[in-house]
Motif scaffolding. Structure first.
Motif, PDB file in Angstrom:
ATOM      1  N   ILE A  86      52.557  -5.546 -53.693  1.00 12.24           N
ATOM      2  CA  ILE A  86      51.561  -4.487 -53.573  1.00 12.24           C
ATOM      3  C   ILE A  86      52.075  -3.420 -52.626  1.00 12.24           C
ATOM      4  CG2 ILE A  86      49.608  -6.005 -54.061  1.00 12.24           C
ATOM      5  CD1 ILE A  86      49.100  -6.061 -50.999  1.00 12.24           C
ATOM      6  N   SER A  87      51.523  -2.237 -52.740  1.00 10.77           N
ATOM      7  CA  SER A  87      51.890  -1.154 -51.832  1.00 10.77           C
ATOM      8  C   SER A  87      51.012  -1.202 -50.591  1.00 10.77           C
ATOM      9  CB  SER A  87      51.730   0.198 -52.527  1.00 10.77           C
ATOM     10  OG  SER A  87      50.383   0.408 -52.902  1.00 10.77           O
ATOM     11  N   SER A  88      51.523  -0.642 -49.509  1.00 12.91           N
ATOM     12  CA  SER A  88      50.756  -0.513 -48.284  1.00 12.91           C
ATOM     13  C   SER A  88      49.632   0.494 -48.479  1.00 12.91           C
ATOM     14  CB  SER A  88      51.676  -0.060 -47.144  1.00 12.91           C
ATOM     15  OG  SER A  88      50.935   0.355 -46.022  1.00 12.91           O
ATOM     16  N   GLN A  89      48.559   0.351 -47.699  1.00 15.41           N
ATOM     17  CA  GLN A  89      47.475   1.331 -47.760  1.00 15.41           C
ATOM     18  C   GLN A  89      47.921   2.684 -47.241  1.00 15.41           C
ATOM     19  OE1 GLN A  89      44.162  -0.387 -45.570  1.00 15.41           O
ATOM     20  NE2 GLN A  89      43.115  -0.855 -47.467  1.00 15.41           N
ATOM     21  N   LYS A  90      48.809   2.691 -46.252  1.00 13.17           N
ATOM     22  CA  LYS A  90      49.182   3.925 -45.573  1.00 13.17           C
ATOM     23  C   LYS A  90      50.315   4.677 -46.278  1.00 13.17           C
ATOM     24  CE  LYS A  90      46.243   2.949 -42.326  1.00 13.17           C
ATOM     25  NZ  LYS A  90      44.977   3.701 -42.193  1.00 13.17           N
ATOM     26  N   PRO A  97      50.571  -9.638 -50.384  1.00  8.49           N
ATOM     27  CA  PRO A  97      49.243  -9.583 -49.754  1.00  8.49           C
ATOM     28  C   PRO A  97      49.210 -10.374 -48.451  1.00  8.49           C
ATOM     29  CG  PRO A  97      49.055 -10.048 -52.107  1.00  8.49           C
ATOM     30  CD  PRO A  97      50.510 -10.150 -51.768  1.00  8.49           C
ATOM     31  N   LYS A  98      48.567  -9.815 -47.447  1.00  9.69           N
ATOM     32  CA  LYS A  98      48.368 -10.525 -46.180  1.00  9.69           C
ATOM     33  C   LYS A  98      47.212  -9.892 -45.426  1.00  9.69           C
ATOM     34  CE  LYS A  98      51.141  -7.863 -42.923  1.00  9.69           C
ATOM     35  NZ  LYS A  98      49.948  -7.208 -42.358  1.00  9.69           N
ATOM     36  N   GLY A  99      46.662 -10.656 -44.483  1.00  8.49           N
ATOM     37  CA  GLY A  99      45.575 -10.141 -43.657  1.00  8.49           C
ATOM     38  C   GLY A  99      45.178 -11.158 -42.617  1.00  8.49           C
ATOM     39  N   GLY A 100      44.193 -10.804 -41.822  1.00  9.43           N
ATOM     40  CA  GLY A 100      43.781 -11.663 -40.726  1.00  9.43           C
ATOM     41  C   GLY A 100      43.176 -12.979 -41.178  1.00  9.43           C
ATOM     42  N   TRP A 101      43.519 -14.032 -40.438  1.00 11.84           N
ATOM     43  CA  TRP A 101      42.906 -15.358 -40.652  1.00 11.84           C
ATOM     44  C   TRP A 101      41.650 -15.413 -39.805  1.00 11.84           C
ATOM     45  CZ3 TRP A 101      45.194 -20.479 -38.327  1.00 11.84           C
ATOM     46  CH2 TRP A 101      44.391 -21.555 -38.714  1.00 11.84           C
ATOM     47  N   GLU A 102      40.504 -15.678 -40.430  1.00 12.63           N
ATOM     48  CA  GLU A 102      39.239 -15.601 -39.725  1.00 12.63           C
ATOM     49  C   GLU A 102      38.654 -16.976 -39.418  1.00 12.63           C
ATOM     50  OE1 GLU A 102      36.734 -12.755 -41.754  1.00 12.63           O
ATOM     51  OE2 GLU A 102      38.073 -11.129 -41.167  1.00 12.63           O
ATOM     52  N   LEU A 103      37.703 -16.998 -38.491  1.00 10.03           N
ATOM     53  CA  LEU A 103      37.198 -18.251 -37.930  1.00 10.03           C
ATOM     54  C   LEU A 103      36.429 -19.111 -38.929  1.00 10.03           C
ATOM     55  CD1 LEU A 103      35.909 -16.875 -34.505  1.00 10.03           C
ATOM     56  CD2 LEU A 103      37.948 -18.296 -34.883  1.00 10.03           C
ATOM     57  N   ASP A 104      35.870 -18.509 -39.959  1.00  8.08           N
ATOM     58  CA  ASP A 104      35.029 -19.263 -40.889  1.00  8.08           C
ATOM     59  C   ASP A 104      35.772 -19.691 -42.151  1.00  8.08           C
ATOM     60  OD1 ASP A 104      35.350 -16.740 -41.926  1.00  8.08           O
ATOM     61  OD2 ASP A 104      33.269 -16.521 -42.604  1.00  8.08           O
ATOM     62  N   ILE A 116      42.849 -11.746 -53.559  1.00  8.13           N
ATOM     63  CA  ILE A 116      41.795 -11.097 -54.343  1.00  8.13           C
ATOM     64  C   ILE A 116      41.554  -9.674 -53.847  1.00  8.13           C
ATOM     65  CG2 ILE A 116      39.328 -11.138 -54.909  1.00  8.13           C
ATOM     66  CD1 ILE A 116      39.492 -14.213 -54.770  1.00  8.13           C
ATOM     67  N   GLU A 117      41.405  -9.525 -52.528  1.00  4.88           N
ATOM     68  CA  GLU A 117      41.077  -8.219 -51.959  1.00  4.88           C
ATOM     69  C   GLU A 117      42.181  -7.188 -52.178  1.00  4.88           C
ATOM     70  OE1 GLU A 117      38.241  -9.768 -48.241  1.00  4.88           O
ATOM     71  OE2 GLU A 117      40.188  -8.823 -47.851  1.00  4.88           O
ATOM     72  N   GLU A 118      43.426  -7.594 -51.933  1.00  3.78           N
ATOM     73  CA  GLU A 118      44.525  -6.629 -51.944  1.00  3.78           C
ATOM     74  C   GLU A 118      45.247  -6.515 -53.280  1.00  3.78           C
ATOM     75  OE1 GLU A 118      45.621  -6.801 -47.188  1.00  3.78           O
ATOM     76  OE2 GLU A 118      47.131  -7.377 -48.655  1.00  3.78           O
ATOM     77  N   ALA A 119      45.334  -7.643 -54.020  1.00  2.00           N
ATOM     78  CA  ALA A 119      46.108  -7.636 -55.265  1.00  2.00           C
ATOM     79  C   ALA A 119      45.272  -7.874 -56.513  1.00  2.00           C
ATOM     80  CB  ALA A 119      47.227  -8.676 -55.191  1.00  2.00           C
ATOM     81  N   GLY A 120      44.035  -8.327 -56.352  1.00  2.00           N
ATOM     82  CA  GLY A 120      43.178  -8.544 -57.509  1.00  2.00           C
ATOM     83  C   GLY A 120      43.620  -9.673 -58.406  1.00  2.00           C
ATOM     84  N   TRP A 159      39.159  -4.759 -58.372  1.00  2.00           N
ATOM     85  CA  TRP A 159      39.280  -5.498 -57.116  1.00  2.00           C
ATOM     86  C   TRP A 159      39.069  -4.527 -55.959  1.00  2.00           C
ATOM     87  CZ3 TRP A 159      43.371  -3.860 -59.975  1.00  2.00           C
ATOM     88  CH2 TRP A 159      44.440  -3.258 -59.345  1.00  2.00           C
ATOM     89  N   PRO A 160      38.781  -5.037 -54.761  1.00  2.00           N
ATOM     90  CA  PRO A 160      38.333  -4.175 -53.667  1.00  2.00           C
ATOM     91  C   PRO A 160      39.264  -3.024 -53.310  1.00  2.00           C
ATOM     92  CG  PRO A 160      37.885  -6.453 -53.131  1.00  2.00           C
ATOM     93  CD  PRO A 160      38.691  -6.458 -54.393  1.00  2.00           C
ATOM     94  N   GLU A 161      40.563  -3.254 -53.284  1.00  2.00           N
ATOM     95  CA  GLU A 161      41.480  -2.239 -52.772  1.00  2.00           C
ATOM     96  C   GLU A 161      42.309  -1.566 -53.866  1.00  2.00           C
ATOM     97  OE1 GLU A 161      43.629  -3.649 -49.335  1.00  2.00           O
ATOM     98  OE2 GLU A 161      41.851  -4.642 -48.527  1.00  2.00           O
ATOM     99  N   GLN A 162      41.766  -1.552 -55.073  1.00  2.00           N
ATOM    100  CA  GLN A 162      42.512  -0.978 -56.197  1.00  2.00           C
ATOM    101  C   GLN A 162      42.740   0.529 -56.049  1.00  2.00           C
ATOM    102  OE1 GLN A 162      40.376  -1.368 -59.891  1.00  2.00           O
ATOM    103  NE2 GLN A 162      38.442  -0.684 -59.022  1.00  2.00           N
ATOM    104  N   ASN A 163      41.900   1.201 -55.277  1.00  2.22           N
ATOM    105  CA  ASN A 163      42.041   2.645 -55.113  1.00  2.22           C
ATOM    106  C   ASN A 163      43.027   3.029 -54.013  1.00  2.22           C
ATOM    107  OD1 ASN A 163      40.153   3.253 -57.154  1.00  2.22           O
ATOM    108  ND2 ASN A 163      38.450   3.017 -55.723  1.00  2.22           N
TER     109      ASN A 163
END
Length: 210
Positions: A86-90, A97-104, A116-120, A159-163
């Motif tokens: 995938i391409s970077s947002q910037k 795809p990567k992102g923060g690991w969250e507590l839940d 799902i969010e970044e690559a669909g 998917w969320p970040e398709q734009n």
């Protein structure tokens, strides 16, 4: 377990919201899971109030390498591996795809969520490829990163970040050439070595049985 398929728990809050609103009985929630996934997948998580940090204060991130095998002209699967970048947002720099690991969530759930969010894409999260410590050139801060393979089962049309991102299937060599992060390249090498070893072992077992 070394693998994790799509879990109901990952989307539990949203699914049970639909259940309450629409009056579903518990046994019927599964019938509407595809509908719920389509709705849930249109929004990315934001904010860092649930972000995990290690004992040294480094932000913990989780990524995945979505992969599949190309199909032959007759529809059968080949042994040729493709990975999704995938391409970077910037900018147009390419990565996995990567992102923060969250507590839940578990690491596996985080890997699936980011895919799902970044690559669909949705698929089966497999055994962890490893852990890397790296520094962000942009922020000058250190991170702790984990990578997982994701055997893709479905590509979502929305998917969320398709734009803000482009997704592209590439050969391993192409992906390694364009990927901007050294630690993701190392994870890709580990994945290729693992899959090659599994394929060789499978072929040996077949020849033994003949």
């Amino acid at each position: 377990s070394c693998s994790s398929s799509l879990r109901l728990t990952l989307f539990a809050p949203q699914i049970f919201c639909f259940q309450t609103y629409l009056g579903f009985q518990p046994f019927s929630v599964q019938l509407f899971l595809p509908f719920c996934l389509t709705m849930v997948c249109l929004v990315s998580r934001t904010g860092r109030h649930l972000q995990r940090y290690d004992d040294l204060g480094r932000r913990q991130v989780v990524g995945c390498i979505p992969y599949r095998y190309k199909r032959n002209s007759d529809g059968t699967l080949s042994t040729d591996l493709e990975v999704l970048v995938i391409s970077s947002q910037k900018c147009q720099k390419m990565m996995f795809p990567k992102g923060g690991w969250e507590l839940d969530e578990s690491k596996e759930q985080a890997a699936l969520r980011e895919s799902i969010e970044e690559a669909g894409v949705i698929g089966k999260v497999e055994c962890e490829l490893g852990k890397w410590d790296f520094m962000s050139k942009r922020y000058g801060t250190f991170y702790e990163g984990y990578m997982f393979p994701l055997l893709v089962k479905e590509e979502l049309p929305l998917w969320p970040e398709q734009n803000v991102r482009q997704r592209t299937w590439m050969s391993v060599k192409e992906a390694r050439d364009v990927c901007q992060h050294w630690w993701m390249k190392e994870a890709l090498d580990i994945l290729v070595e693992r899959l090659t070893s599994l394929q060789q072992h499978k072929e040996q077992n077949i020849s033994t049985c003949l």
